[in-house]
Design an enzyme around this catalytic site. Structure first.
Site, short mmCIF file in Angstrom:
data_model
loop_
_atom_site.label_atom_id
_atom_site.label_comp_id
_atom_site.label_asym_id
_atom_site.label_seq_id
_atom_site.Cartn_x
_atom_site.Cartn_y
_atom_site.Cartn_z
N HIS A 263 0.85 -1.18 0.00
CA HIS A 263 0.00 0.00 0.00
C HIS A 263 0.89 1.24 0.00
O HIS A 263 1.73 1.41 0.89
CB HIS A 263 -0.91 0.01 1.22
CG HIS A 263 -1.75 1.26 1.30
ND1 HIS A 263 -2.71 1.58 0.37
CD2 HIS A 263 -1.75 2.28 2.20
CE1 HIS A 263 -3.28 2.72 0.69
NE2 HIS A 263 -2.70 3.17 1.79
N ASP A 375 -7.50 1.44 2.90
CA ASP A 375 -7.06 2.45 3.87
C ASP A 375 -7.98 3.66 3.95
O ASP A 375 -7.62 4.64 4.57
CB ASP A 375 -5.64 2.90 3.50
CG ASP A 375 -4.96 3.67 4.61
OD1 ASP A 375 -5.25 3.39 5.79
OD2 ASP A 375 -4.14 4.56 4.32
N HIS A 607 -7.43 9.60 -0.46
CA HIS A 607 -8.06 9.70 0.86
C HIS A 607 -7.24 10.46 1.91
O HIS A 607 -7.79 10.84 2.94
CB HIS A 607 -8.40 8.30 1.40
CG HIS A 607 -7.23 7.38 1.53
ND1 HIS A 607 -6.95 6.41 0.60
CD2 HIS A 607 -6.28 7.28 2.48
CE1 HIS A 607 -5.88 5.75 0.97
NE2 HIS A 607 -5.45 6.27 2.10
#
Length: 1134
Positions: A263, A375, A607
């Site tokens: 990630h 996430d 995000h």
């Protein structure tokens, strides 16, 4: 003859600690420690030199710079700079036949370059401190070579000063602590992995488990027979380990699908440009692992990151495509970035999938079938519908495990959206997307699984994440060793199953051939999987606070980032000319060229960017992105305005354009000579335009009661427009709000509205992320000083009053309370100068309304949330997210609170509260500091049908009015969706006032002849509207006081609009906004050749042909359903 070994009674703790010490890195300098033998002989590098630069230079440019001599121990920096090292290596002849590594350790993230290509990422935090030069040095292999190491002056998780999430230390220095050649002992590595796993089983299974003792005793035997100084003893130790791990488990073992994963936050504690290098460092390491381990699978999301690597590391990108063909590199996610799941509008989410899925199809030959969002900080109730309409069948996330109080009850389940669409959802029970392959994590995956008995499979995401890094060879070796060991779940790296359409990823394991339920249809997945109906936001126990903070990261000047993009898209359609080779006016870029601003906007919806939970440098970059988008849009808008207004500028040289899908009557401030402005009441048709009224006609005759402004002797002010009556006390607080027609008071008895309140805001750790429940205990009303209220505009088309408020010694507020003629709501235009530390500012409105539920707007609809705190789940939602409005209604009456750019809201009891500003200090110490401007409004209404008026009035005139000069005229447009960080709405459809016959064609340039309608002049937009039968009135949308049951958020050209007949095709997107089943008709004067339903990816529905008769077509909607139409226009007659 050797004496027989006498069995000894073993003490658990001493036996365990003995084996731990044998492999511990703490004792790696001891001769009796096995880890000390991992690297045997070593030698220093033959030469080391460096070059320091503040820029991120490409390889070919960097190696041409002047390098200065360097040595181990040297420091370099500061933060965000880059240091390039030239490393000269000479391999000793005696090392022939051995595995040779280049060992490198530094504080910053590094990447090794060899022969002009990146070959290995290096970072101590990611346990990657060596590069394999050769697994076996051959006789003919070169002994001398040159490597380059590019080292970023930042760590895996940025450069926080003191703590990880602290603001970066701009003066931080970095150091090289190791640079050498060494021989790697593969046998020692294997034994270390085996002993770590044995000790993990001994501790994880516990002292009351038989297999635990077997693991501990086997580890103890290995320590007995293994002498680190005598490699010939390693084989016997390996045999002992193989015998233990060779004992197989049963068929009932839980299967863990282990996926290599990395990630990478597209921006967070580091800037966007550093993310590009993080991707390269992480993915080139994954390429090395895929080469050495054919069974290793690496999954990768976010099309934006792949495009970066494609453009800047083409050699690496080609390797990724090669491994994608082999089935080892698996693109997942389907979106452009891993966007926030709450703040972007529904149309923005559609564009994320539209751009992402098309990228994956173009670059890798197929679209994704899973939405990968591990996430993000929340999930819209409309995501299942959007996923299903974008070819997505599965959903994976991880952040549900962050709940402090209320644990989510499932790990594998069906997620049902607001409209009834379902996807198969999973979040790994191990509670992490950065596993390392340890026994503890494997056991936790089974123990924490909340769907035991319903599913026997779980996902296991391993690899360092957030800041990149990804999997290591040690992680892969651990999972391979545990592939089928008695006493443990069964990890498997082979996640791909061969199907008739190629290989695909099995994410959840509920069924390999799972077919997801869509729109309440049940597929082939086991019926034992539970369904979670997400009619409300998934619960958190610490509320994400970024609904409020850093508004500049999702807006600019109080406006949503997408606002500058909608008007030029609208006018592109308005000025489009089908007589051109394509459907685009000559001055307008084709869709492929317009992708830049669109994708830049989508990038900012990541995000940690749109939420503002990023460092100051990223927030500043986001503002630059918005400025670029605005500049691009304004240039096109000015050009389009000139083309549009050339034939019909209006008597005052102004043309007012309404980009919204309903007629608007508003008071606007129109520019006049000399830099002055005049207020005018104007009416503009749905998605149409009207000339501005002449100066001489302003305010001569008002069709409605004018606004009266009365200042009382006690200093209070009353505003009355015949629809609502507003009374303000001498400090500016709202003491009364009356709906005149029913004489109904909206403010609770004995209470005041527009009450600003200040809270202490000190989260436990995650400063910019969390709002804790205990902040509510620190409520302090901000009291104004009597006599500060003054009359602004004295009545007529507008009345207003304004006041000043000192929030604290460091912060102040000014506000104008505005009431316009014919307007059903009162606006509060607010300017705040904010300089606080860990404070939270809200505004409250106690309502004379009682209801157990309040309603909040979300993407493509609305939902209800409780106003009480009966359960811990209710209590945990002490603050929630909302888009443009929230509403509290009882039978026959309600109160709606509207806003133009805020997302944090709550209704507790009968008090409506809007969150305005925060002051976190990490990771951005300057977050929210400075000047802010925003508007909210309060609207009382009769009846329970509160959705439509809120929807239609949630764009304030002060926000949607914009004047763009183009000599000798100006152009006034509306701004849509004020609280939604939505993507580009590329080409809304237009309409002017309905007429009996078509007298003009707006498609063609001014004074041109229409190719469809010979002899008809141009400049009249076509009619396009929807309506449905209504029990209250004959017309639902047109003429209904409660507004449309359908909303038209966008209409645009298809993504591939340059081709024919795509060049004559429009895409219309509509959604049902009330929450009811409805039949409606879409009517247009456009020369429609064909109309067909399509999905959100603009792919035709084979069964979706819509008959077009009498200039209309019929549509059927279920509650909150989103539908898209492809409308193909007839070819020009000439």
């Amino acid at each position: 003859m050797a004496a027989a070994v006498v069995p000894a009674l073993k003490h658990w703790r001493t036996t365990l600690e003995r084996a731990e010490k044998f492999v511990s890195p703490v004792y790696s300098s001891h001769d009796c420690n096995l880890r000390s033998r991992l690297y045997r002989d070593s030698c220093p590098v033959a030469g080391l030199s460096s070059f320091l630069t503040p820029e991120r230079l490409p390889y070919q440019e960097a190696i041409q710079q002047d390098f200065c001599p360097a040595q181990v121990g040297d420091s370099f920096g500061p933060t965000w700079w880059t240091c390039w090292f030239r490393v000269e290596l000479t391999i000793p002849e005696a090392w022939v036949g051995q595995e040779v590594h280049f060992r490198w350790e530094s504080d910053g993230e590094g990447m090794v370059w060899r022969d002009g290509e990146p070959v290995q990422g290096l970072t101590k935090e990611g346990e990657k401190t060596s590069y394999v030069l050769t697994e076996r040095l051959g006789e003919g292999d070169p002994r001398s070579l040159t490597l380059y190491v590019e080292v970023a002056c930042s760590g895996l998780l940025g450069a926080g000063k003191g703590t990880m999430i602290a603001a970066p230390d701009p003066e931080k220095m970095f150091q090289v602590s190791r640079a050498e050649l060494a021989l790697f002992h593969q046998d020692v590595h294997k034994l270390l992995v085996d002993l770590e796993l044995l000790l993990g089983m001994a501790k994880g299974l516990g002292e009351d488990n038989q297999r635990s003792f077997q693991a501990l005793y086997t580890a103890n035997q290995i320590v007995n027979v293994c002498d680190p100084a005598q490699p010939e003893t390693f084989l016997m130790a390996q045999d002992l380990a193989s015998k233990f791990f060779g004992q197989r488990g049963g068929e009932s073992q839980h299967t863990i699908h282990a996926m290599g994963h990395c990630h990478i936050d597209t921006a967070w504690l580091w800037p966007f440009k550093e993310t590009v290098r993080k991707c390269a460092r992480s993915w080139v390491t994954a390429v090395q692992l895929m080469e050495r381990n054919p069974e290793f699978i690496f999954v990768c999301s976010q099309a934006q990151q792949l495009e970066w690597v494609k453009n800047q590391y083409p050699g690496l990108y080609s390797r990724l495509q090669e491994f994608a063909c082999r089935g080892q590199f698996v693109p997942v996610g389907g979106t452009w970035v891993e966007m926030d799941g709450n703040l972007p509008s529904g149309e923005a989410m559609v564009r994320q999938f539209l751009q992402g899925q098309n990228f994956f199809l173009q670059e890798f030959g197929k679209m994704c079938s899973e939405f990968w969002l591990p996430d993000s900080f929340g999930y819209s109730a409309q995501l299942p519908q959007i996923m299903c309409n974008c070819g997505i069948r599965h959903f994976l996330t991880q952040k549900l495990s962050w709940n402090l109080v209320n644990s989510f009850p499932h790990h594998t389940f069906f997620w049902e959206g607001l409209d009834g669409s379902c996807v198969l959802a999973h979040f790994p029970p191990g509670d992490s997307y950065g596993m390392e392959g340890s026994v503890e994590e494997v056991l936790k995956t089974v123990a924490k699984n909340r769907d035991k008995g319903r599913t026997n499979h779980s996902a296991f995401l391993f690899g360092f994440g957030d800041g990149g890094g990804g999997p290591t060879q040690t992680m892969v070796d651990r999972l391979k060793r545990l592939c089928n060991t008695d006493g443990l779940p069964r990890p498997t790296l082979q996640l791909l199953s061969q199907t008739g359409q190629g290989r695909r990823l099995v994410l959840y394991g509920a069924e390999r051939s799972a077919r997801v339920r869509s729109r309440r249809g049940i597929g082939s997945v086991s019926a034992s999987c539970m369904t979670w109906s997400c009619s409300a936001v998934w619960p958190w126990s610490e509320v994400p606070s970024f609904y409020t903070q850093q508004p500049s990261c999702r807006t600019s000047g109080g406006q949503p980032g997408s606002a500058p993009c909608h008007p030029p898209d609208f006018t592109r359609h308005l000025c489009g000319c089908p007589s051109q080779p394509s459907f685009f006016p000559p001055f307008w870029p084709s869709p492929s060229l317009a992708l830049g601003p669109c994708r830049l906007l989508l990038l900012n919806q990541f995000h940690d960017v749109v939420t503002g939970s990023c460092i100051q440098l990223v927030a500043e970059e986001a503002m630059c992105h918005y400025e670029d988008i605005r500049s691009h849009g304004n240039t096109l808008l000015n050009t389009a305005a000139a083309a549009l207004c050339a034939g019909e500028p209006g008597p005052e040289g102004l043309l007012i354009v309404n980009t919204l899908p309903w007629k608007r009557t508003e008071v606007l401030a129109l520019p006049r000579p000399g830099g002055t402005h005049s207020l005018a009441l104007v009416t503009v048709p749905s998605m149409g335009y009207a000339p501005a009224p002449a100066l001489t006609s302003l305010q001569l005759l008002l069709p409605q009661q004018p606004v009266f402004v009365v200042r009382e002797t006690d200093g209070s002010v009353t505003l009355d427009n015949g629809i609502i009556r507003v009374k303000l006390d001498p400090t500016g607080r709202l003491t009364s709000l009356v709906l005149v027609a029913s004489d109904r008071e909206a403010i609770a008895e004995g209470a005041v509205g527009n009450q600003f309140v200040l809270f202490d805001d000190v989260p436990l750790y995650w400063d910019a992320w969390d709002v804790m429940d205990y902040h509510l205990e620190t409520r302090k009303p901000v009291l104004g000083q009597a006599g500060t209220l003054a009359v602004g505009t004295e009545g007529g088309v507008r009345g207003s009053a304004w006041f000043l408020l000192q929030i604290s010694p460091n912060s102040r507020l000014s506000q104008e309370v505005v009431l316009d003629v014919g307007c059903p709501y009162v606006r509060f235009h607010t300017e705040v100068h904010w300089h606080e530390d860990h404070k939270f500012l809200k505004v409250e409105f106690p309502a004379r309304v009682r209801s157990p539920q309040a309603t909040y707007e979300v993407q493509f609809g609305h939902l209800q949330r409780p106003t009480h705190q009966n359960t811990s789940w209710d209590w945990a939602r002490f603050e929630v997210w909302a888009h443009r409005w929230m509403d509290l209604s009882e039978h026959g009456f309600g109160l709606a609170l509207l806003n133009d750019c805020k997302y944090g809201a709550s209704v507790r009891g009968s008090v409506l509260s809007l969150s305005l500003l925060r002051a976190p200090k990490a990771p951005d110490a300057t977050a929210d500091m400075g000047r802010h401007e925003f508007t909210y409004a309060l609207m009382p209404h009769k009846g329970e049908c509160y959705l439509a008026p809120s929807l239609q009035t949630s764009v304030f005139p002060s926000q949607w009015g914009k004047l763009l000069p183009y000599a000798p005229i100006s152009f006034c447009t509306t701004r849509p969706f004020p609280a939604s960080a939505q993507a580009l709405s590329r080409t809304p459809v237009l309409s002017k006032q309905p007429t009996a016959s078509i007298s003009h064609c707006w498609f063609c340039p001014p004074q041109a002849r229409c190719p469809w309608l010979p002899g008809v002049p141009s400049l009249c937009p076509p009619q396009l509207w929807c309506w449905r039968p209504s029990s209250r009135q004959g017309v639902g949308w047109r003429g209904s006081g409660w507004g449309p049951p359908l909303a038209l958020p966008t209409a645009h050209f298809p993504l591939q609009a340059e081709s024919t007949p795509q060049g004559r095709t429009l895409v219309l997107r509509l959604y049902e906004a009330h929450g009811s089943h409805v039949d409606c008709w879409l009517r247009t004067s456009l020369p429609v050749q064909e109309a067909v339903l399509c999905d959100l990816l603009e792919r035709r529905d084979p069964a979706g042909h819509l008959p077009f008769r009498d200039a209309r077509l019929k549509l059927t909607f279920s509650p909150f359903q989103v539908q898209s139409l492809l409308v193909v226009l007839q070819a020009p007659l000439n």
